[in-house]
Structure formats: C-alpha cells, structure tokens
Scaffold this active site. Sequence first.
Site, PDB file in Angstrom:
ATOM      1  N   MET A 103       0.419  -7.668  -1.954  1.00 49.95           N
ATOM      2  CA  MET A 103      -0.164  -6.492  -2.616  1.00 49.95           C
ATOM      3  C   MET A 103      -0.171  -5.301  -1.655  1.00 49.95           C
ATOM      4  O   MET A 103      -0.308  -5.478  -0.447  1.00 49.95           O
ATOM      5  CB  MET A 103      -1.576  -6.797  -3.103  1.00 49.95           C
ATOM      6  CG  MET A 103      -1.545  -7.485  -4.462  1.00 49.95           C
ATOM      7  SD  MET A 103      -3.157  -7.634  -5.205  1.00 49.95           S
ATOM      8  CE  MET A 103      -3.507  -5.954  -5.660  1.00 49.95           C
ATOM      9  N   PHE A 104       0.002  -4.130  -2.191  1.00 48.15           N
ATOM     10  CA  PHE A 104       0.034  -2.845  -1.461  1.00 48.15           C
ATOM     11  C   PHE A 104       1.282  -2.677  -0.596  1.00 48.15           C
ATOM     12  O   PHE A 104       1.322  -1.801   0.258  1.00 48.15           O
ATOM     13  CB  PHE A 104      -1.221  -2.664  -0.576  1.00 48.15           C
ATOM     14  CG  PHE A 104      -2.511  -2.889  -1.303  1.00 48.15           C
ATOM     15  CD1 PHE A 104      -2.984  -1.951  -2.207  1.00 48.15           C
ATOM     16  CD2 PHE A 104      -3.243  -4.048  -1.094  1.00 48.15           C
ATOM     17  CE1 PHE A 104      -4.177  -2.166  -2.877  1.00 48.15           C
ATOM     18  CE2 PHE A 104      -4.440  -4.267  -1.768  1.00 48.15           C
ATOM     19  CZ  PHE A 104      -4.914  -3.317  -2.667  1.00 48.15           C
ATOM     20  N   SER A 105       2.305  -3.517  -0.800  1.00 45.34           N
ATOM     21  CA  SER A 105       3.500  -3.415   0.046  1.00 45.34           C
ATOM     22  C   SER A 105       4.504  -2.396  -0.487  1.00 45.34           C
ATOM     23  O   SER A 105       5.576  -2.222   0.090  1.00 45.34           O
ATOM     24  CB  SER A 105       4.153  -4.790   0.205  1.00 45.34           C
ATOM     25  OG  SER A 105       4.626  -5.263  -1.041  1.00 45.34           O
ATOM     26  N   GLY A 106       4.177  -1.750  -1.602  1.00 49.88           N
ATOM     27  CA  GLY A 106       5.065  -0.708  -2.121  1.00 49.88           C
ATOM     28  C   GLY A 106       6.137  -1.222  -3.065  1.00 49.88           C
ATOM     29  O   GLY A 106       7.188  -0.596  -3.215  1.00 49.88           O
ATOM     30  N   LYS A 107       5.890  -2.350  -3.716  1.00 55.01           N
ATOM     31  CA  LYS A 107       6.864  -2.908  -4.666  1.00 55.01           C
ATOM     32  C   LYS A 107       7.039  -1.974  -5.862  1.00 55.01           C
ATOM     33  O   LYS A 107       8.160  -1.657  -6.254  1.00 55.01           O
ATOM     34  CB  LYS A 107       6.410  -4.297  -5.167  1.00 55.01           C
ATOM     35  CG  LYS A 107       6.196  -5.313  -4.063  1.00 55.01           C
ATOM     36  CD  LYS A 107       5.762  -6.659  -4.601  1.00 55.01           C
ATOM     37  CE  LYS A 107       4.439  -6.648  -5.320  1.00 55.01           C
ATOM     38  NZ  LYS A 107       3.294  -6.298  -4.446  1.00 55.01           N
TER      39      LYS A 107
ATOM     40  N   CYS B 233      -1.737  -4.396   7.577  1.00 56.66           N
ATOM     41  CA  CYS B 233      -2.933  -5.234   7.609  1.00 56.66           C
ATOM     42  C   CYS B 233      -4.179  -4.344   7.662  1.00 56.66           C
ATOM     43  O   CYS B 233      -4.285  -3.474   8.533  1.00 56.66           O
ATOM     44  CB  CYS B 233      -2.884  -6.165   8.815  1.00 56.66           C
ATOM     45  SG  CYS B 233      -4.372  -7.174   8.968  1.00 56.66           S
TER      46      CYS B 233
ATOM     47  N   CYS C 289      -4.689 -12.369  10.604  1.00 55.19           N
ATOM     48  CA  CYS C 289      -5.963 -11.972   9.984  1.00 55.19           C
ATOM     49  C   CYS C 289      -6.186 -12.637   8.625  1.00 55.19           C
ATOM     50  O   CYS C 289      -7.309 -12.639   8.120  1.00 55.19           O
ATOM     51  CB  CYS C 289      -6.026 -10.455   9.832  1.00 55.19           C
ATOM     52  SG  CYS C 289      -5.965  -9.597  11.416  1.00 55.19           S
TER      53      CYS C 289
ATOM     54  N   GLU D 145       5.638  -6.583 -11.974  1.00 56.58           N
ATOM     55  CA  GLU D 145       4.667  -7.691 -12.003  1.00 56.58           C
ATOM     56  C   GLU D 145       5.251  -8.943 -12.660  1.00 56.58           C
ATOM     57  O   GLU D 145       4.634  -9.555 -13.533  1.00 56.58           O
ATOM     58  CB  GLU D 145       3.373  -7.260 -12.734  1.00 56.58           C
ATOM     59  CG  GLU D 145       2.670  -6.080 -12.108  1.00 56.58           C
ATOM     60  CD  GLU D 145       2.071  -6.369 -10.730  1.00 56.58           C
ATOM     61  OE1 GLU D 145       2.172  -7.514 -10.243  1.00 56.58           O
ATOM     62  OE2 GLU D 145       1.520  -5.428 -10.142  1.00 56.58           O
ATOM     63  N   ILE D 146       6.439  -9.335 -12.227  1.00 60.53           N
ATOM     64  CA  ILE D 146       7.078 -10.528 -12.801  1.00 60.53           C
ATOM     65  C   ILE D 146       6.229 -11.778 -12.607  1.00 60.53           C
ATOM     66  O   ILE D 146       6.307 -12.713 -13.395  1.00 60.53           O
ATOM     67  CB  ILE D 146       8.494 -10.804 -12.223  1.00 60.53           C
ATOM     68  CG1 ILE D 146       8.527 -10.512 -10.735  1.00 60.53           C
ATOM     69  CG2 ILE D 146       9.579 -10.115 -13.002  1.00 60.53           C
ATOM     70  CD1 ILE D 146       9.644 -11.208 -10.041  1.00 60.53           C
TER      71      ILE D 146
HETATM   72  P1  ADP Z   1       2.465  -2.885  -4.765  1.00 60.60           P
HETATM   73  O1  ADP Z   1       3.158  -2.652  -6.072  1.00 60.60           O
HETATM   74  O2  ADP Z   1       3.313  -3.645  -3.768  1.00 60.60           O
HETATM   75  O3  ADP Z   1       1.093  -3.491  -4.912  1.00 60.60           O
HETATM   76  P2  ADP Z   1       2.353  -0.004  -4.701  1.00 60.60           P
HETATM   77  O4  ADP Z   1       3.778   0.443  -4.727  1.00 60.60           O
HETATM   78  O5  ADP Z   1       1.586   0.093  -5.977  1.00 60.60           O
HETATM   79  O6  ADP Z   1       2.248  -1.463  -4.069  1.00 60.60           O
HETATM   80  O7  ADP Z   1       1.530   0.865  -3.637  1.00 60.60           O
HETATM   81  C1  ADP Z   1       1.969   1.105  -2.322  1.00 60.60           C
HETATM   82  C2  ADP Z   1       1.076   2.192  -1.748  1.00 60.60           C
HETATM   83  O8  ADP Z   1      -0.245   1.673  -1.560  1.00 60.60           O
HETATM   84  C3  ADP Z   1       1.460   2.672  -0.375  1.00 60.60           C
HETATM   85  O9  ADP Z   1       2.478   3.643  -0.391  1.00 60.60           O
HETATM   86  C4  ADP Z   1       0.154   3.252   0.134  1.00 60.60           C
HETATM   87  O10 ADP Z   1       0.006   4.585  -0.312  1.00 60.60           O
HETATM   88  C5  ADP Z   1      -0.909   2.425  -0.570  1.00 60.60           C
HETATM   89  N1  ADP Z   1      -1.629   1.458   0.267  1.00 60.60           N
HETATM   90  C6  ADP Z   1      -2.958   1.143   0.136  1.00 60.60           C
HETATM   91  N2  ADP Z   1      -3.317   0.181   1.005  1.00 60.60           N
HETATM   92  C7  ADP Z   1      -2.215  -0.148   1.722  1.00 60.60           C
HETATM   93  C8  ADP Z   1      -1.943  -1.097   2.789  1.00 60.60           C
HETATM   94  N3  ADP Z   1      -2.885  -1.899   3.285  1.00 60.60           N
HETATM   95  N4  ADP Z   1      -0.680  -1.159   3.265  1.00 60.60           N
HETATM   96  C9  ADP Z   1       0.285  -0.354   2.779  1.00 60.60           C
HETATM   97  N5  ADP Z   1       0.078   0.557   1.783  1.00 60.60           N
HETATM   98  C10 ADP Z   1      -1.138   0.667   1.255  1.00 60.60           C
HETATM   99 MG    MG Z   2       2.719  -3.160  -8.018  1.00 69.14          MG
HETATM  100 ZN    ZN Z   3      -3.998  -8.300  11.031  1.00 67.56          ZN
END
Ligand code: ADP
Ligand code: MG
Ligand code: ZN
Length: 189
Positions: free
Chosen positions: A20-24, A148, A183, A92-93
Amino acid sequence: MANPLIYHKQGWIEVICGCMFSGKTEELIRRVRTALIAKQKVQLFNSKIDTRYGIDSIISHNQNKVAATCVKKSDEILPLVEKDTQVIAIDEINFFDMGIVSVCEKLANAGKRVIVAGLDTDYRAEPFEVTAALLAKAEYVTKNLAVCTKCGNPASFTQRTSKDKKRIVVGTTDAYQARCRRCYKKPRK
Ligand code: ADP
Ligand code: MG
Ligand code: ZN
C-alpha cells in the site's frame, strides 16, 4: 521499422504490484493518460469493494483521479468491453475473484493491452493468489516500493494498524502503513 507488437495488434498483460502507498494507482493512471494522449481507446475498471474514494473513479492517495466502471465480479468485465477498445486498465485486482486471471488472458489474447494494478501481498505478508497468478502470466511486471513510515527506508510490506483479522479490510492511512522488512511485524493468526 514498425513495432511488430503494434503491427500484429498483439495484446499483452502488464502488472503493477507492491504494498500500500507504493504508487500503484498513480502508475496505472499515468499509463492510462499516456495511452489517451496516443488517442487510444481506454476502458478502466475498479472493484466495487474499493469504496475508499467514491465509486466510478480510480483515485490515488495523492488525489490523482480518472473515471472508471466499478464491477463486483470478474465476469462482469468482458460484456462491458467494447470491440474497439485498445487498452483495459483494472485497479485493485487483489479484490477480485480468481476469474479475473482468465478475463485478463482472454483480453490479451484478443489483442488488447491489459494493465492491472494491485497488492502482491496481504497484511500478513502472504501473496494474494490473484496477483501471484497474474504476475506469472504477465509479459511485463513492475514492483513498486513505498517509504517506510517508521524509518524512511524502502518499504514493501503493508502493516495493518487495526486489530481486524479479516483478509480484506478496506482502509487507507487510518488502517495501514507501509513498512520495510525490519519495521514490519507479522500479526498473529
Ligand atoms: P497505491 O495505489 O500503491 O496504494 P497510490 O498510487 O494511491 O498508491 O498513492 C501513492 C502516493 O501516496 C504517493 O505518491 C505519496 O504521495 C502517497 N504516500 C502516502 N504515504 C506514503 C508512503 N509511506 N510511501 C510512499 N508514498 C506515500
Ligand atoms: Mg491503489
Ligand atoms: Zn523501516
């Protein structure tokens, strides 16, 4: 020389995975936008389970947004795909049933570019079967890392901060954090 993939209208599968939050979602939206700039017909799908940011759109954590059709089950997708659509994007596959794997294969076999994004592992760091199968079957694979929230190192784990034990619990920063290998603490069963 013309690109043979394009010349033969060859389809393929691209997977964007990570925690999660990896920018997918951001990456999926970026690929869709460039396809639209190339004047290609694109159709987007999202799971109805993902109600985090309202239906009928795909929105990244930084509020990047594109319109999408929400579906509950994988078998709803094929009848909705129009013949002249060149690119199919599904976010969200990991929320979908296993049927999504053959849906993606059928679309790629029919000459379409299929871009899917989703979590590779759940909050216990176990692979999501749907994503794992698609990763194995895809032509192109991208794994994103987040940051992280504890130490700032590259993160590939999704830490659930609530006590919930269900595999799928929809949430954002209220319920999840990106964590690195050091972590991340695996929750007990
Ligand atoms: P995903 O679909 O993988 O959950 P999103 O594409 O919706 O991710 O969101 C990515 C964005 O989330 C990043 O560009 C950044 O702005 C934000 N973000 C919030 N927390 C984090 C985190 N811990 N690491 C990286 N990005 C984060
Ligand atoms: Mg997403
Ligand atoms: Zn860490």
